[in-house]
Design a protein around this motif. Structure first.
Motif, PDB file in Angstrom:
ATOM      1  N   GLN A   1       0.836  -1.204   0.000  1.00 26.35           N
ATOM      2  CA  GLN A   1       0.000   0.000   0.000  1.00 26.35           C
ATOM      3  C   GLN A   1       0.869   1.252   0.000  1.00 26.35           C
ATOM      4  OE1 GLN A   1      -2.410  -0.702   3.467  1.00 26.35           O
ATOM      5  NE2 GLN A   1      -4.029  -1.707   2.296  1.00 26.35           N
ATOM      6  N   GLN A   2       1.942   1.222   0.798  1.00 32.30           N
ATOM      7  CA  GLN A   2       2.843   2.377   0.831  1.00 32.30           C
ATOM      8  C   GLN A   2       3.521   2.565  -0.519  1.00 32.30           C
ATOM      9  OE1 GLN A   2       5.267   1.291   4.185  1.00 32.30           O
ATOM     10  NE2 GLN A   2       4.034   2.485   5.608  1.00 32.30           N
ATOM     11  N   GLU A   3       3.913   1.450  -1.157  1.00 33.92           N
ATOM     12  CA  GLU A   3       4.554   1.530  -2.469  1.00 33.92           C
ATOM     13  C   GLU A   3       3.573   2.070  -3.503  1.00 33.92           C
ATOM     14  OE1 GLU A   3       7.315   1.304  -5.530  1.00 33.92           O
ATOM     15  OE2 GLU A   3       7.599   1.331  -3.369  1.00 33.92           O
TER      16      GLU A   3
ATOM     17  N   ARG B   1       3.173   5.765  -3.138  1.00 36.64           N
ATOM     18  CA  ARG B   1       4.390   6.555  -3.348  1.00 36.64           C
ATOM     19  C   ARG B   1       4.249   7.381  -4.624  1.00 36.64           C
ATOM     20  NH1 ARG B   1       9.137   5.656  -6.187  1.00 36.64           N
ATOM     21  NH2 ARG B   1       8.438   3.605  -6.835  1.00 36.64           N
TER      22      ARG B   1
END
Length: 163
Positions: free
Chosen positions: A71-73, A76
């Motif tokens: 999710q963070q990727e 980004r």
């Protein structure tokens, strides 16, 4: 009956009573041993279930960590280059992404195929446009490859046809 007979009879009664008590004690100890064995089996099952539960918890934690990382990727900011065709014989390189392309460069093998109306410069910010055209109409490339800081491998961007 003489006294020896009574003594023998009494001894036999006592021996029979002792045997009955021994049999009862043996049965009680057998039940206790069976119960202890059943408790050991149940304890092993419980330990195995606890171990499996711990392993499942570890797998869930690892999956949650991986999901969070994905999710963070996905969230980004990224450079997203696209070549549009705003007019006949010209193209527009546009950064539709959510991040600036720092030090963008056309791959060296593609550099002699196009003329830039606007030089790339050190930053191709979000929403920025740079105009270019094919140097030779017959040599319109199907893709142009670009690099920028953080994208060292040439990234292919499809060129719309001139037709």
């Amino acid at each position: 009956m003489d006294i020896d007979s009574y003594t023998a009879l009494a001894s036999a009664v006592v021996a029979l009573g002792a045997s009955c008590i021994g049999v009862a004690a043996w049965k009680t100890s057998k039940r206790a041993a069976d119960a202890a064995e059943a408790a050991v089996v149940e304890a092993r099952r419980s330990a195995l279930a606890s171990e499996r539960s711990a392993q499942a918890g570890e797998l869930q934690a690892a999956a949650a960590t991986e999901t969070l990382a994905m999710q963070q990727e996905a969230a980004r900011p990224r450079v997203q280059l696209r070549i549009d065709r705003p007019g006949r014989g010209t193209w527009a390189l546009v950064n539709y992404g959510s991040a600036d392309a720092i030090n963008p460069a056309l791959h060296s093998e593609d550099a002699d195929l196009v003329d830039w109306e606007d030089p790339l410069g050190p930053v191709l910010a979000q929403g920025d446009v740079r105009h270019l055209s094919a140097r030779y109409a017959a040599d319109t490339p199907p893709v142009l490859r670009f690099t920028w800081d953080g994208q060292e491998e040439p990234f292919p961007v499809r060129c719309p046809s001139q037709a």
